[in-house]
Design a protein around this motif. Structure first.
Motif, PDB file in Angstrom:
ATOM      1  N   UNK A 263      39.941  45.000  25.713  1.00  0.00           N
ATOM      2  CA  UNK A 263      41.069  45.421  24.879  1.00  0.00           C
ATOM      3  C   UNK A 263      42.176  44.392  25.079  1.00  0.00           C
ATOM      4  N   UNK A 264      43.179  44.406  24.171  1.00  0.00           N
ATOM      5  CA  UNK A 264      44.246  43.416  24.326  1.00  0.00           C
ATOM      6  C   UNK A 264      44.955  43.571  25.670  1.00  0.00           C
ATOM      7  N   UNK A 265      45.186  44.790  26.113  1.00  0.00           N
ATOM      8  CA  UNK A 265      45.800  45.027  27.415  1.00  0.00           C
ATOM      9  C   UNK A 265      44.914  44.507  28.542  1.00  0.00           C
ATOM     10  N   UNK A 266      43.624  44.807  28.436  1.00  0.00           N
ATOM     11  CA  UNK A 266      42.697  44.368  29.476  1.00  0.00           C
ATOM     12  C   UNK A 266      42.544  42.860  29.520  1.00  0.00           C
ATOM     13  N   UNK A 267      42.611  42.213  28.364  1.00  0.00           N
ATOM     14  CA  UNK A 267      42.481  40.764  28.323  1.00  0.00           C
ATOM     15  C   UNK A 267      43.662  40.090  29.005  1.00  0.00           C
ATOM     16  N   UNK A 268      44.848  40.647  28.818  1.00  0.00           N
ATOM     17  CA  UNK A 268      46.022  40.072  29.476  1.00  0.00           C
ATOM     18  C   UNK A 268      45.882  40.141  30.997  1.00  0.00           C
ATOM     19  N   UNK A 269      45.361  41.239  31.505  1.00  0.00           N
ATOM     20  CA  UNK A 269      45.128  41.349  32.947  1.00  0.00           C
ATOM     21  C   UNK A 269      44.042  40.376  33.397  1.00  0.00           C
ATOM     22  N   UNK A 270      43.023  40.237  32.570  1.00  0.00           N
ATOM     23  CA  UNK A 270      41.918  39.327  32.886  1.00  0.00           C
ATOM     24  C   UNK A 270      42.409  37.884  32.999  1.00  0.00           C
ATOM     25  N   UNK A 271      43.292  37.478  32.088  1.00  0.00           N
ATOM     26  CA  UNK A 271      43.790  36.110  32.101  1.00  0.00           C
ATOM     27  C   UNK A 271      44.850  35.887  33.169  1.00  0.00           C
ATOM     28  N   UNK A 272      45.571  36.936  33.538  1.00  0.00           N
ATOM     29  CA  UNK A 272      46.634  36.781  34.540  1.00  0.00           C
ATOM     30  C   UNK A 272      46.080  36.624  35.951  1.00  0.00           C
ATOM     31  N   UNK A 273      44.889  37.150  36.194  1.00  0.00           N
ATOM     32  CA  UNK A 273      44.306  37.088  37.530  1.00  0.00           C
ATOM     33  C   UNK A 273      43.677  35.716  37.783  1.00  0.00           C
ATOM     34  N   UNK A 274      43.766  35.229  39.042  1.00  0.00           N
ATOM     35  CA  UNK A 274      43.127  33.969  39.436  1.00  0.00           C
ATOM     36  C   UNK A 274      41.758  34.193  40.044  1.00  0.00           C
ATOM     37  N   UNK A 275      41.273  35.430  39.957  1.00  0.00           N
ATOM     38  CA  UNK A 275      39.978  35.738  40.588  1.00  0.00           C
ATOM     39  C   UNK A 275      38.969  36.340  39.622  1.00  0.00           C
ATOM     40  N   UNK A 276      39.324  36.469  38.311  1.00  0.00           N
ATOM     41  CA  UNK A 276      38.425  37.139  37.371  1.00  0.00           C
ATOM     42  C   UNK A 276      37.735  36.174  36.412  1.00  0.00           C
ATOM     43  N   UNK A 277      38.500  35.418  35.647  1.00  0.00           N
ATOM     44  CA  UNK A 277      37.904  34.556  34.614  1.00  0.00           C
ATOM     45  C   UNK A 277      37.349  33.278  35.255  1.00  0.00           C
ATOM     46  N   UNK A 278      36.043  33.070  35.274  1.00  0.00           N
ATOM     47  CA  UNK A 278      35.466  31.873  35.902  1.00  0.00           C
ATOM     48  C   UNK A 278      35.797  30.584  35.167  1.00  0.00           C
ATOM     49  N   UNK A 279      36.250  30.691  33.901  1.00  0.00           N
ATOM     50  CA  UNK A 279      36.575  29.498  33.130  1.00  0.00           C
ATOM     51  C   UNK A 279      38.060  29.166  33.145  1.00  0.00           C
ATOM     52  N   UNK A 280      38.831  29.957  33.859  1.00  0.00           N
ATOM     53  CA  UNK A 280      40.260  29.698  33.938  1.00  0.00           C
ATOM     54  C   UNK A 280      40.530  28.567  34.937  1.00  0.00           C
ATOM     55  N   UNK A 281      41.369  27.620  34.562  1.00  0.00           N
ATOM     56  CA  UNK A 281      41.739  26.520  35.444  1.00  0.00           C
ATOM     57  C   UNK A 281      42.863  26.965  36.367  1.00  0.00           C
ATOM     58  N   UNK A 282      42.631  26.806  37.690  1.00  0.00           N
ATOM     59  CA  UNK A 282      43.610  27.282  38.669  1.00  0.00           C
ATOM     60  C   UNK A 282      43.928  26.150  39.665  1.00  0.00           C
ATOM     61  N   UNK A 283      45.015  26.349  40.401  1.00  0.00           N
ATOM     62  CA  UNK A 283      45.399  25.394  41.455  1.00  0.00           C
ATOM     63  C   UNK A 283      44.536  25.610  42.698  1.00  0.00           C
TER      64      UNK A 283
END
Length: 328
Positions: A263-283
């Motif tokens: 859901x849109x709410x759930x996606x925002x939480x998914x993108x905000x976390x540094x431990x959920x999305x494996x394709x997110x670029x993090x420091x």
């Protein structure tokens, strides 16, 4: 043979037959009528105030009549005294002349009396300075005339005074404009289906978040409740609402899992976390001590293992700096 003396118009004739006398009498009457027509001076009538063409004595059932500029079909015979002697329509606010007992509309009567100034004449009998009075009996009879609906497919029959209300509110064969979109005109029986199922501006309910359009009572203000119109229509649902609906299904923009939806709410939480999305670029976890490496979450563990000595060196340097600061 019987001989008779016959006198007409000052002329005496000798006739021997009753039939011949009657023919001659009729002929001379016609001559006399023609003489009156040719030598009688008629006063002119004001514009729109000519009653020379008398309406028929009675209109039969099914005849089209006019009242207030609109045409109606009567379901009973209409006597001539219901009709105005000027406009020949059913008299609107009827009055009756005191000189010859003719029916006339209030508006037509006012027009005739203003046409001659003080020397106005009755439009029927030419009585000078005629008077008229209200005719409540005629008014009541006109308004209770039985009429058919002007839409021929409709089977409605009722009082003339109720016809306009029937057409504007009830008649299924009357063409009406869609009150939601203001663009479609159709029969009332069809427009209801259009407004419910096809109209782009029909109120709808979002199956995701539960918001729905239409009228509802706002009770947030206990002293002044108000009727509020929600703007959620089919058009806004497919063009605008999906962009802000908190429960609208969405996929991760990083395409971490093509089969996974949020859901849109759930996606925002998914993108905000540094431990959920494996394709997110993090420091890097050692960014606070000087590591400037940035990698996707799925590759960060590999980076940590490859640069363990570098990270320890950074930790030693920061520890040394802290020790020197304490000693000072």
């Amino acid at each position: 043979e019987l001989v008779k003396h016959f006198s007409f118009g000052g002329v005496t004739s000798l006739v021997s037959d009753d039939n011949v006398a009657q023919v001659e009498c009729d002929r001379r009457k016609d001559v006399f009528r023609q003489f009156l027509v040719e030598h009688t001076i008629n006063e002119p009538s004001p514009p729109g105030c000519d009653a020379s063409d008398e309406p028929p004595s009675e209109k039969p059932i099914g005849t089209e009549i006019t009242f207030k500029g609109k045409d109606y079909i009567v379901a009973e015979a209409v006597e001539d005294w219901f009709q105005c002697i000027i406009c020949h329509e059913l008299a609107n606010e009827p009055r009756v002349t005191t000189c010859c007992a003719k029916t006339i509309c209030t508006a037509c009567n006012r027009k005739c009396q203003s046409g001659f100034g003080r020397n106005y004449q009755c439009p029927s009998c030419r009585q000078v300075d005629y008077r008229s009075t209200e005719d409540p009996r005629a008014r009541q009879r006109i308004l209770t005339l039985m009429t058919y609906c002007s839409n021929v497919e409709c089977q409605w029959k009722g009082f003339l005074k109720d016809l306009d209300s029937h057409i504007s509110k009830e008649c299924p064969f009357e063409k009406v404009l869609c009150q939601q979109c203001g663009q479609v005109t159709a029969l009332r029986s069809v427009i209801e289906t259009h407004m419910k199922n096809d109209c782009e501006e029909r109120p709808v309910k979002c199956l995701r978040c539960g918001i729905k359009g239409g009228l509802f009572l706002d009770v947030s203000n206990l002293t002044h409740s108000a009727i509020i119109h929600s703007t959620l229509t089919h058009s806004t649902l497919v063009n605008e609402h999906y962009k802000t609906c908190p429960k609208w299904p969405m996929r991760c923009p990083n395409r971490c899992d093509p089969q996974l939806t949020f859901t849109r709410d759930g996606l925002q939480e998914h993108l905000a976390s540094d431990t959920e999305c494996p394709e997110k670029e993090i420091d890097c976890q050692f960014a606070s001590v000087g590591c400037k490496e940035k990698r996707k979450l799925r590759y960060m563990d590999e980076h940590i293992q490859e640069t363990t000595s570098e990270h320890l060196t950074l930790l030693m340097e920061i520890t040394y700096d802290l020790r020197m600061l304490i000693l000072l």
